[in-house]
Design a protein around this motif. Structure first.
Motif, PDB file in Angstrom:
ATOM      1  N   ASN A 204      -7.349  48.925  -0.966  1.00 39.25           N
ATOM      2  CA  ASN A 204      -6.127  49.760  -1.076  1.00 39.25           C
ATOM      3  C   ASN A 204      -4.963  49.054  -1.511  1.00 39.25           C
ATOM      4  O   ASN A 204      -4.322  48.221  -0.940  1.00 39.25           O
ATOM      5  N   GLN A 205      -4.704  49.499  -2.816  1.00 41.40           N
ATOM      6  CA  GLN A 205      -3.618  48.927  -3.705  1.00 41.40           C
ATOM      7  C   GLN A 205      -2.327  49.052  -3.209  1.00 41.40           C
ATOM      8  O   GLN A 205      -1.406  48.340  -3.617  1.00 41.40           O
ATOM      9  N   SER A 206      -2.136  50.055  -2.251  1.00 43.76           N
ATOM     10  CA  SER A 206      -0.817  50.488  -1.988  1.00 43.76           C
ATOM     11  C   SER A 206      -0.503  49.461  -0.907  1.00 43.76           C
ATOM     12  O   SER A 206       0.606  49.410  -0.357  1.00 43.76           O
TER      13      SER A 206
END
Length: 245
Positions: A204-206
């Motif tokens: 989850n790069q957010s």
């Protein structure tokens, strides 16, 4: 001399001559040459000639290069393919085919390795096992004729990964937005050495991003999983749970 005496002398002389002729009679010769030629010794008078034994029949032996059980000659041995590439620690079964002069086939061979330090082989089943990096030859010899054989060249390469990633440090972490944390991961190779050649990725790069060197940066609140995997085998992996508050 009287007439009686003279007559008696004539009768005695006649009788003596008759007796002498009878005693000196010689019987006809007996031919024994055939018997001597057959047995090597003269026959005994009054016995039947000896008969030499018949010569022994030559023993039948299987020709050189034949199968002991069937007497068939081995034409050739084949192992396909003629070369293999495996990694250290890997095992593989080889299969040989023996062709006979009558067109039939079987797989009865014995196996041998030119260098068991690099490559071992079961002499009966043909199962090979890579031991260390290098090149070795496997020879398959026909049971019926060991001079008929086939050669297989096997290259053993250093294994990319022997086990899963053994460690990722830390296994979990909590960060505030904007914070960073350095993770470390390692892979155990087939020769027992440790390699830093790994790949990093974030689920989850957010929430969190990770660099190619394992540096994690918190970018938003939430949870993310950082995965480290072996460069040569993505199925060998370990994970770190990241919580950003």
């Amino acid at each position: 001399m009287s007439k009686v005496s003279y007559a008696a002398l004539l009768m005695a002389a006649a009788l003596s001559s008759a007796c002498t002729g009878f005693i000196t009679m010689t019987p006809p010769p007996i031919t024994v040459g055939a018997t001597q030629a057959t047995t090597g010794a003269p026959a005994t008078p009054g016995t039947a000639p000896a008969i030499a034994p018949a010569p022994a029949a030559p023993s039948a032996e299987a020709p050189v290069g034949s199968s002991p059980a069937s007497g068939k000659q081995v034409r050739e041995v084949r192992v396909t393919p003629e070369s293999y590439i495996i990694t250290a620690g890997e095992a593989r079964d080889l299969l040989a085919t023996v062709q006979f002069s009558d067109g039939t086939f079987d797989s009865n061979v014995t196996w041998a390795s030119s260098d068991s330090r690099i490559l071992e082989v079961n002499p009966t089943t043909g199962r090979i096992s890579g031991k260390s990096e290098g090149v070795a030859s496997i020879v398959a010899s026909a049971l019926g004729d060991p001079s008929k054989r086939a050669l297989v060249t096997v290259t053993v390469r250093k294994g990319v990964v022997q086990e899963a990633v053994t460690r990722v440090d830390p296994a979990s972490t909590s960060l505030a937005v904007g914070e960073t944390r350095q993770l470390t991961g390692s892979v155990q190779m087939s020769d027992g050495s440790m390699s830093p050649n790994v790949r990093w990725e974030s689920s989850n790069q957010s929430v969190a991003v990770v660099s190619g060197g394992g540096l994690v940066t918190a970018v938003g609140k939430g949870r993310a999983t950082i995965t480290v995997s072996a460069a040569g085998d993505s199925t060998r992996r370990a994970t770190c749970d990241v919580t950003v508050q």
